[in-house]
Design an enzyme around this catalytic site. Structure first.
Site, PDB file in Angstrom:
ATOM      1  CG  ASP A 298       0.368 -24.755  13.198  1.00 41.62           C
ATOM      2  OD1 ASP A 298       1.588 -24.951  13.443  1.00 41.62           O
ATOM      3  OD2 ASP A 298      -0.041 -24.120  13.951  1.00 41.62           O
ATOM      4  CD  GLU A 299       5.122 -21.700  13.871  1.00 42.17           C
ATOM      5  OE1 GLU A 299       5.684 -20.449  13.550  1.00 42.17           O
ATOM      6  OE2 GLU A 299       4.762 -22.194  15.093  1.00 42.17           O
TER       7      GLU A 299
ATOM      8  CG  ASP B 100       0.944 -19.600  13.064  1.00 43.11           C
ATOM      9  OD1 ASP B 100       0.273 -20.653  12.675  1.00 43.11           O
ATOM     10  OD2 ASP B 100       1.233 -19.137  14.118  1.00 43.11           O
TER      11      ASP B 100
END
Ligand SMILES: [Mg+2]
Length: 393
Positions: free
Chosen positions: A110-111, A16
């Site tokens: 983003d993860e 993350d």
């Protein structure tokens, strides 16, 4: 238990990025480093989507109204989101993830989850792989990523949250209980405010409290969710990491406010759609061999037609020419005069590369040169600024 990897059964990694949007803004403008940067809606009704750690120290969090953030952090730097840039960085980060595992499941820009089954063979253990991944993301993009490692998805995601900022936390199979049981029930996946209140009324405050209650009792109190909570509280989660399916086609379609009737109207719409598809293919750096057309008439009868070309294409001219011929065929098959409600154009049988430039230079030199210029104009002025009038004649 199945085969183990450095003492772990099938380790899962959750990666993350820390303060992703705000961090990209700092990379774009290094003068922002060390300052409270807040990305989000800048209007009076806007909401914060990302805040640097400097801004978080002043109490700013994501999903907070921007007006409230401005009161907490009046000297912050407030920026509108730049999704083009976030998309580009996300793609680069994804390339790093792909170099560590063949099974990557993205959850957001983003993860992602990575299944490390087999991947840890080249490393002394999951932690060494996780640290190498963090270094490589930093080297390739300048971004900081926090990593959680655990025997399953639920625990890996919890671990990355506890690792932030700029950290790595590994929950080995024999430390699951010690890590999990002191945490509040709200850390259980699927437990929102209401369920947390309900559990509290039963006297269950920590995950350890939930684990101590027989599953049957939880099920009586909470229905099917009780069973799920019992499993999670025991640290087990059988959801596999699922690699995202490869793209099968690239397409565009439009439903018209007023049905299309004339050939000219239909051609114009097909050209617009073909142009959108080719521009998407080129920006993804891929091409395709089969052109598909979908025609829906005013009475909702829908026809599809497809044609496979002798080679892969990624430019508007061949897609439009094929789509136009296919659409004419579909319309001719109807006895009554057409009223077209929806048109769709897509390209399938995708290849991983752009259409060969050498071939297109021989066959249609004008297209490739002209369309490179069009892509440039689109980047500057957006999609609608461009009409390919010459193709219609
Ligand atoms: Mg994040």
């Amino acid at each position: 238990m199945t085969a183990t990897e450095g003492g772990w059964p099938t380790p899962v990694l959750h990666a993350d990025l820390d303060a992703f949007y705000a961090s990209v803004e700092v990379i774009k403008d290094p003068a922002l480093a060390g300052k409270p940067v807040i990305v989000g809606g800048t209007s009076s009704r806007g909401v914060v989507t990302s805040a640097s750690y400097e801004a978080r120290r002043m109490g700013v969090t994501s999903a907070m109204p921007t007006s409230r953030a401005r009161r907490l952090c009046p000297y912050g730097i407030y920026l509108p989101p730049d999704f083009d840039a976030y998309g580009r960085y996300s793609k680069q980060v994804r390339e790093v993830f792909d170099s560590f595992s063949p099974v990557v499941e993205p959850l957001a820009l983003d993860e992602a989850f990575l299944d490390l089954r087999g991947a840890t063979r080249m490393w002394p253990g999951p932690e060494a792989l996780g640290e190498a991944l963090r270094r490589e993301v930093k080297r390739a993009t300048g971004l900081v990523v926090s990593v959680g490692l655990a025997p399953n998805k639920f625990l890996a995601k919890l671990a990355s949250r506890h690792a932030k900022p700029d950290g790595l936390l590994a929950i080995s199979p024999d430390s699951v209980t010690a890590f999990l049981h002191p945490l509040p029930v709200s850390d259980l996946w699927g437990v929102g405010e209401r369920t947390a209140e309900l559990l509290e009324r039963l006297g269950l405050r920590t995950i350890g409290d939930v684990a101590a209650v027989p599953a049957a009792t939880l099920q009586r109190a909470l229905g099917t969710m009780g069973g799920q909570l019992a499993r999670l509280a025991a640290g087990s989660d059988s959801r596999p990491v699922i690699a995202d399916p490869p793209r099968k086609s690239v397409g565009a379609e439009e439903t018209f406010e007023r049905d299309l009737v004339t050939d000219a109207e239909i051609a114009q719409a097909l050209l617009r759609l073909s142009d959108r598809v080719s521009s998407r293919l080129r920006s993804a750096g891929i091409s395709g061999q089969t052109v598909n057309v979908k025609v829906r008439f005013a009475n909702f009868v829908t026809l599809t037609r497809a044609k496979t070309l002798p080679r892969e294409v990624d430019s508007t001219a061949p897609i439009f020419a094929t789509a136009k011929a296919l659409c004419a065929k579909a319309i001719d098959s109807r006895s009554t005069s057409p009223r077209v409600r929806l048109l769709g154009v897509s390209v399938s049988q995708l290849g991983e590369w752009p259409a060969s430039e050498q071939i297109s230079l021989e066959d249609e030199p004008r297209w490739s040169a002209a369309e490179g210029a069009l892509d440039e104009i689109r980047r500057k002025f957006g999609d609608t600024a461009v009409t390919l009038g010459t193709l219609l004649s």
